[in-house]
Design an enzyme around this catalytic site. Structure first.
Site, PDB file in Angstrom:
ATOM      1  N   MET A  11       0.860  -1.178   0.000  1.00 22.63           N
ATOM      2  CA  MET A  11       0.000   0.000   0.000  1.00 22.63           C
ATOM      3  C   MET A  11       0.906   1.241   0.000  1.00 22.63           C
ATOM      4  SD  MET A  11      -3.037  -1.336   0.220  1.00 22.63           S
ATOM      5  CE  MET A  11      -4.217  -0.084   0.621  1.00 22.63           C
ATOM      6  N   GLY A  14       2.931   3.756  -4.531  1.00 17.69           N
ATOM      7  CA  GLY A  14       2.849   4.517  -5.778  1.00 17.69           C
ATOM      8  C   GLY A  14       2.424   3.704  -6.981  1.00 17.69           C
ATOM      9  N   THR A  16      -0.676   3.210  -8.351  1.00 13.90           N
ATOM     10  CA  THR A  16      -1.578   3.926  -9.256  1.00 13.90           C
ATOM     11  C   THR A  16      -0.872   5.131  -9.873  1.00 13.90           C
ATOM     12  OG1 THR A  16      -3.405   3.191  -7.871  1.00 13.90           O
ATOM     13  CG2 THR A  16      -3.889   4.939  -9.429  1.00 13.90           C
ATOM     14  N   ASP A  86      -5.279  -1.816 -12.888  1.00 14.81           N
ATOM     15  CA  ASP A  86      -4.935  -1.469 -11.510  1.00 14.81           C
ATOM     16  C   ASP A  86      -5.631  -2.439 -10.553  1.00 14.81           C
ATOM     17  OD1 ASP A  86      -3.497   0.042  -9.733  1.00 14.81           O
ATOM     18  OD2 ASP A  86      -5.022   1.609  -9.499  1.00 14.81           O
ATOM     19  N   GLU A  87      -5.158  -2.515  -9.337  1.00 15.46           N
ATOM     20  CA  GLU A  87      -5.754  -3.390  -8.306  1.00 15.46           C
ATOM     21  C   GLU A  87      -5.864  -4.826  -8.818  1.00 15.46           C
ATOM     22  OE1 GLU A  87      -6.185  -1.948  -5.457  1.00 15.46           O
ATOM     23  OE2 GLU A  87      -6.265   0.161  -6.014  1.00 15.46           O
TER      24      GLU A  87
END
Ligand SMILES: [Zn+2]
Length: 203
Positions: A11, A14, A16, A86-87
């Site tokens: 987490m 950076g 994203t 993403d994710e």
């Protein structure tokens, strides 16, 4: 040949921001980028959000991946230079396999960004299969630092300031009570022992 790349980090490392920077580099060169994320990530609705030096960057996703998402339909008849996801830890095994096939069959590079490990210390399904199938796996260049000064490699979850080490894998931090902190393995394990002692006392 196009490649499937997995860029992982904790987490606040950076992920994203890196995704949005790479996207801009492509777009500055007149390349077409499609950005998506798994449906399970309800944070920021159908957008991605990154924070850097008190600035917030928001970008709307071009697609949201649900259970029977059709990747072929996404790219058919279009000239796509790269796909960013993403994710990606929230992908399931079948979705990762579909993405690998897409890279191979349509010759479109896909760059996935995500966490390696959940707050319980367990691997995510999406990340495990990305580790297995990606042509290239690399840690995000920006290192998140634990409060002790070491490089963080784990994600500590707290709800109402209480550290949590078990329960459901998916706890989305779109609520101020839910907080993720990048920590090193030593601090993670120390905090886990503390929580276990605390729980025993309360039993
Ligand atoms: Zn530490």
């Amino acid at each position: 040949m196009a490649k499937l790349i997995f860029k992982y980090g904790v987490m606040n490392s950076g992920k994203t921001t890196t995704l949005l920077m790479i996207t801009r580099n492509y777009e500055d060169n007149k390349k077409t980028v499609l950005i998506g994320k798994p449906m399970i990530d309800t944070k920021c609705g159908d957008s991605l959000q990154s924070r850097l030096n008190n600035n917030t960057f928001i970008r709307k996703c071009d697609f949201i991946i649900d259970n029977d998402f059709d990747f072929n339909k996404l790219v058919t008849g279009k000239k796509i230079d790269v796909i960013m996801i993403d994710e990606a830890h929230f992908l399931n095994k079948s979705q990762v396999k579909k993405i690998a096939n897409l890279v191979h069959e349509k010759n479109i590079p896909v760059i996935c960004f995500g966490l390696k490990v959940d707050f319980r210390g367990e691997p995510f399904e999406g990340s495990s299969y990305l580790f297995a199938l990606a042509n290239r796996v690399e840690e995000i260049g920006v290192k998140a630092i634990c409060s002790c000064g070491s490089i963080a490699n784990m994600n500590l979850l707290s709800v109402n300031k209480k550290n949590i080490f078990d329960g459901e894998q998916v706890v989305i931090d779109n609520d101020s009570k839910v907080e993720y902190t990048p920590v090193c393995l030593n601090c993670y394990l120390n905090k886990k022992s503390e929580a276990q002692l605390e729980n025993k006392k309360n039993d």
